[in-house]
Design a protein around this motif. Structure first.
Motif, PDB file in Angstrom:
ATOM      1  N   ALA A  30       0.832  -1.207   0.000  1.00 12.16           N
ATOM      2  CA  ALA A  30       0.000   0.000   0.000  1.00 12.16           C
ATOM      3  C   ALA A  30       0.868   1.259   0.000  1.00 12.16           C
ATOM      4  N   ARG A  33       3.925   0.478  -3.307  1.00 15.70           N
ATOM      5  CA  ARG A  33       3.323   0.248  -4.624  1.00 15.70           C
ATOM      6  C   ARG A  33       4.211  -0.544  -5.584  1.00 15.70           C
ATOM      7  N   ASN A  34       5.023  -1.427  -5.037  1.00 13.21           N
ATOM      8  CA  ASN A  34       5.916  -2.228  -5.860  1.00 13.21           C
ATOM      9  C   ASN A  34       6.144  -3.558  -5.147  1.00 13.21           C
ATOM     10  N   PHE A  86       3.813   7.713 -10.520  1.00 11.66           N
ATOM     11  CA  PHE A  86       3.275   6.534 -11.204  1.00 11.66           C
ATOM     12  C   PHE A  86       3.324   6.741 -12.708  1.00 11.66           C
ATOM     13  N   GLU A  98      -3.667  -2.683 -13.533  1.00 14.14           N
ATOM     14  CA  GLU A  98      -4.384  -2.235 -12.352  1.00 14.14           C
ATOM     15  C   GLU A  98      -5.771  -1.747 -12.739  1.00 14.14           C
ATOM     16  N   ARG A 106      -5.016   5.323  -5.414  1.00 12.35           N
ATOM     17  CA  ARG A 106      -3.591   5.334  -5.053  1.00 12.35           C
ATOM     18  C   ARG A 106      -2.962   6.688  -5.339  1.00 12.35           C
ATOM     19  N   LYS A 110      -1.413   9.236  -2.645  1.00  8.87           N
ATOM     20  CA  LYS A 110      -0.034   9.684  -2.785  1.00  8.87           C
ATOM     21  C   LYS A 110       0.075  11.190  -2.547  1.00  8.87           C
TER      22      LYS A 110
END
Length: 168
Positions: A30, A33-34, A86, A98, A106, A110
């Motif tokens: 979360a 993100r990777n 992103f 996604e 997301r 962020k």
């Protein structure tokens, strides 16, 4: 098992980490993100937890303690990165298609401050109760509720800016 781990039983510690590794991975994912970074985070948090397990006073709070270590680690990594943007093309080219809704949420998260991201992650990604979050952050429950409301309001505004008509 947790009490044995606190007393220094290595086997009990390994069992405890197996029990919480999915929660730790979800938290790392979360924030970071990777997948690769999330797996690395789980390894690092396992090491940090092993070094500090004897400092845990109450066995019932071990999950909260582990999540707190993970959040601190993730925040450190994010500060080092200084906000990696992103790139939807990369997401699609790597085969991790996604959901568009997920991307908007997301991206909106962020754009929030660290405390808001942290509170939202603990509440909604880890399903922690307000009292557990208050314990982890060492603040009164009323303060946590205020911060959570502010974080939700900020997230709604971010989603509104992006054209997402989502209810948070």
């Amino acid at each position: 098992m947790v009490k044995a781990a606190i007393k220094g039983d290595d086997e009990a510690f390994l069992e405890m980490m197996k029990a919480y590794k999915i929660d730790l991975y979800k938290t790392a994912l979360a924030f970071l993100r990777n997948e690769g970074d999330a797996l690395e985070a789980v390894q690092e948090v396992t090491f940090r937890a092993y070094k500090g397990i004897r400092s845990v006073r109450e066995a019932s709070y071990v999950k909260t303690w582990l999540i707190r270590i993970m959040i601190n680690y993730c925040n450190d990594v994010l500060k080092k990165r200084k906000r990696v943007v992103f790139d939807e093309v990369i997401l699609y080219s790597e085969g991790r298609i996604e959901n568009h809704d997920g991307l908007e949420i997301r991206d909106a998260m962020k754009g929030l401050d660290d405390r808001s991201r942290e509170i939202l992650a603990m509440k909604y990604f880890q399903d922690l109760k307000i009292s557990e979050i208050a314990t982890a952050l060492n603040h009164p429950e009323g303060t946590i509720k205020t911060w959570l409301n502010r974080a939700l309001k900020a997230l709604r505004e971010k989603l509104g800016e992006n054209g997402g008509g989502y209810r948070v």
